[in-house]
Design a protein around this motif. Structure first.
Motif, short mmCIF file in Angstrom:
data_model
loop_
_atom_site.label_atom_id
_atom_site.label_comp_id
_atom_site.label_asym_id
_atom_site.label_seq_id
_atom_site.Cartn_x
_atom_site.Cartn_y
_atom_site.Cartn_z
N ARG B 27 -33.32 32.17 83.71
CA ARG B 27 -33.93 33.23 83.19
C ARG B 27 -33.07 33.91 82.14
N ARG B 30 -32.83 32.02 79.14
CA ARG B 30 -34.00 31.91 78.30
C ARG B 30 -34.27 33.28 77.57
N TYR B 31 -33.69 34.32 78.41
CA TYR B 31 -33.82 35.59 77.51
C TYR B 31 -33.21 35.79 76.16
N PHE B 32 -31.88 35.21 76.22
CA PHE B 32 -31.11 35.25 75.08
C PHE B 32 -31.61 34.39 74.10
N GLY B 34 -34.44 33.32 73.42
CA GLY B 34 -35.77 33.88 73.14
C GLY B 34 -35.61 35.19 72.10
N LEU B 35 -34.45 35.58 71.79
CA LEU B 35 -34.23 36.63 71.05
C LEU B 35 -34.66 36.43 69.60
N SER B 206 -31.66 43.13 79.23
CA SER B 206 -32.49 44.12 78.70
C SER B 206 -31.48 45.12 78.28
N GLN B 209 -29.33 44.47 75.34
CA GLN B 209 -30.13 44.35 73.97
C GLN B 209 -30.24 45.58 73.63
#
Lengths: 465, 229
Positions: B27, B30-32, B34-35, B206, B209
């Motif tokens: 996760r 995948r977060y990064f 998906g940025l 988060s 970001q």
């Protein structure tokens, strides 16, 4: 009804359509049609899938529902702490629900979302500063506005505003000819008092290119003259472009990203054509946001920067005072209690609070400046940001929203409020009209002109008679 | 009974840890992945150094109790939060009992904290959870946000502490409570990547970001130092 003649999914792209929509006074028929407007749920879901990625999805998912954002929101505070004004509730029950339902929402849902997006959030971004997870609901509301706009659910005035940008590349119907005429008129009008005053249009390779807000030439041409006088006083080699002078973006408030791109490309086009060393924008918050902070991304610039250094008016004023280009007459400094409005768009969202305070140190006698509480990055929205000032349907809600700023100003005891932002200036004017607390408000330009030392060679010569 | 115990602390324990760490890592990555600089309108790559600095500052500043303007604005919740999270993060990692199992299963262990400290931290966690629930019920602005899922997540995270504490105090049937503790603990590990508990890693993502956003785009060097969280 699938599409109305006024309320529909098509943006305004020509003068005729714009005038037609304007003819529907107050948007009466527009809103009646909107109540019947179909939602293209497939298009909505396709758009969400394409644009609602990692950051927004994570924000929606990990919100701990802790309510720490409640007190950060001035709309929550000034609406008697109504739980339905808690930022997390507002975004979860609109965008969050829209995503959870995979775009399968109806007309009533969209109209409620519109009310929330434009009358319960000014996109001031303050809640993001108070969320432990760093969830910026102002950013999400701006995103939601885009989804709503594409489906035709946008306040009448903002559909017009975005249309203005598409048709005139300005938020008002100011044509290139109108603009250039205004420059000539203002230069001439003030030439007696300021001999040699010019407003040079389309000068190439100038040190400064100046951009502004369409309402200055349209309604407050003296603002254009004041900018010219101050550049003249400072001895700057400056210019304004005949095209690409409009820095604001009602399309940003409307969520019309295509119109945003068109407008900012017009400004960047002027920069490329005239090759100024740098660009200075007027005393406006969202204009700075639109052209300097968000604009580069709309124009697809990978470095996230405008083509040349692009600064806010307050940065230039601070520099002019610091370097002595403009000198203040010590006898004319402000000697009454005075406070300062921090615009969310360039203070919270661009860190320029130190420049406005530097200016204060030159123009206000020691001991007379009183900060609002809270201030700088933590200041509250004026109450009319994000397009709130301009939407007739939400005027009652906007007037309630002004209470926060009213109380902040009253607590300072100041009777003069310096507001270097068009939106804040309007909101403070309106709060005086609405609540009559006996204050005055001002941009920096008229204050500076009234206090500046005018060098002998710039003064009008005595008539030889 | 011994079979069940050895199954739960053997293969089941390994699977739980694998899902927990693998899932959370997935996760996080995948977060990064998906940025998107165009969608977020943040030029991450050209200003990566500024982004990392502002992002890390934003994530760590918020880990300090009363360290930010936001925490100081909500002292009661800050206390609840700290009481709950201190034990919830530290005890599972550094409890001597856990490390014995870790040593037996993998042949390595983490330093162990003194048992009295663990006791205090666990008690604090349970108290923190209790006050968080009270706050959810008592405050209108939190009540309107609260769903059953929020209580489920809180229970998922707290039950292992309650059952473990009962077992540790030898109240009632030790084996029963120990079993409950292991099952609820492993359930928490397995579900974490798929639920809001993913904030264990997504908090850092988060917060990074938003810190990077302010450092790269919304002020950055004009502000001087990092954003005044």
């Amino acid at each position: 009804m699938p599409e109305g003649q006024f309320a529909n999914k098509q943006p305004i792209t020509n003068e005729e359509a714009l005038k037609h929509l304007l003819s529907d006074k107050g948007g009466k028929q527009y809103y009646a049609e909107m109540a019947e407007l179909d939602v293209d749920t497939e298009k909505l879901w396709a758009s969400i899938r394409k644009t609602c990625k990692s950051r927004t999805m994570t924000w929606l998912e990990i919100c701990a529902h802790c309510g720490m954002c409640a007190d950060s929101c001035f709309l929550y505070r000034c609406n008697d702490r109504d739980p339905e004004q808690v930022p997390a509730f507002k975004i979860q029950s609109t965008l969050g629900e829209m995503v959870r339902r995979k775009g399968q929402v109806d007309n009533a849902f969209m109209r409620r979302a519109m009310d929330y997006a434009w009358s319960r959030c000014t996109c001031c971004n303050r809640c993001g500063q108070f969320c432990p997870h760093g969830i910026d609901m102002g950013v999400m509301f701006s995103y939601l506005r885009g989804l709503l706009y594409a489906q035709g659910f946008v306040p009448w005035e903002l559909k017009i505003g975005a249309g203005m940008h598409r048709v005139y590349r300005a938020q008002m119907d100011v044509t290139t000819e109108d603009w250039v005429d205004t420059c000539e008129w203002m230069a001439e009008e003030n030439s007696e008092e300021w001999p040699g005053l010019e407003i040079p249009v389309d000068l190439e390779d100038a040190d400064i290119m100046y951009t502004l807000n369409a309402r200055e030439p349209k309604h407050y041409p003296e603002d254009v003259a004041e900018a010219a006088i101050l550049f003249h006083l400072a001895g700057e080699k400056w210019t304004v472009p005949s095209k690409g002078w409009e820095q604001t973006s009602l399309s940003l408030f409307a969520g019309d990203w295509e119109a945003c791109r068109m407008n900012v490309e017009e400004v960047y086009g002027a920069i490329e054509r005239l090759r100024p060393k740098r660009v200075i924008g007027t005393e406006c918050g969202h204009a700075h946001r639109a052209t300097v902070i968000e604009g580069p991304y709309w124009a697809g610039r990978p470095d996230g920067k405008p083509p040349v250094e692009y600064i806010h008016y307050v940065e230039w004023v601070a520099e002019a005072l610091r370097t002595g280009k403009i000198k203040i007459d010590p006898a004319k400094k402000i000697r009454e209690k005075v406070t300062l409005q921090d615009s969310c768009n360039y203070v919270r969202n661009h860190g320029l609070g130190k420049f406005t305070r530097e200016i204060i140190s030159y123009i206000v006698e020691d001991g007379y400046f009183v900060e609002m509480g809270p201030n700088r990055e933590y200041n509250y929205c004026c109450g009319g940001g994000g397009g709130f000032n301009g939407v007739g349907m939400y005027r009652p809600q906007r007037n309630v929203a002004l209470k926060t700023k009213r109380d902040q100003i009253l607590a300072t005891g100041a009777k003069l409020v310096i507001a270097p932002c068009h939106n804040c200036w309007d909101a403070i004017r309106d709060l005086e009209e609405e609540y009559e607390i006996g204050i005055r408000w001002s941009f920096l330009k008229p204050l500076l002109i009234s206090m500046a030392i005018v060098p002998e060679h710039l003064k009008p010569q005595e008539e030889d008679e | 009974m011994a079979d069940v115990y050895s199954f739960l602390t053997g293969p089941c324990f390994i699977v739980s840890l694998a899902v927990f760490f693998g899932g959370l890592l997935f996760r996080f990555v995948r977060y990064f992945y998906g940025l998107d600089w165009r969608l977020e309108r943040v030029a991450y790559r050209p200003w990566l150094g500024d982004g990392i600095k502002g992002g890390v500052h934003s994530a760590f500043k918020w880990l300090i109790p009363f360290g930010t303007y936001g925490w100081r604005a909500q002292p009661f919740f800050t206390v609840c939060f700290v009481l709950f999270h201190a034990g919830a993060v530290l005890v599972p990692l550094f409890l001597i009992g856990h490390n014995v199992i870790l040593e037996e299963t993998f042949g390595f262990s983490l330093p162990a904290m003194p048992q009295p400290l663990a006791d205090v931290l666990v008690a604090a966690t349970i108290m923190g959870a209790f006050f968080i629930v009270l706050r959810r019920i008592a405050l209108a602005e939190v009540r309107i946000l609260t769903t059953w899922y929020d209580y489920f997540i809180l229970a998922l995270a707290t039950v292992p502490f309650v059952t473990g504490f009962i077992a540790r105090l030898h109240v009632g049937n030790y084996d029963f409570w120990l079993l409950c503790h292991i099952i609820s603990g492993e359930l928490m590990l397995i579900l974490a990547p798929f639920t809001k508990l993913s904030h264990i890693v997504l908090y850092f993502a988060s917060r990074w970001q938003l810190g990077a956003d302010y450092a790269i785009k919304r002020g950055g060097h004009r502000r001087g130092d990092c954003f005044p969280w």
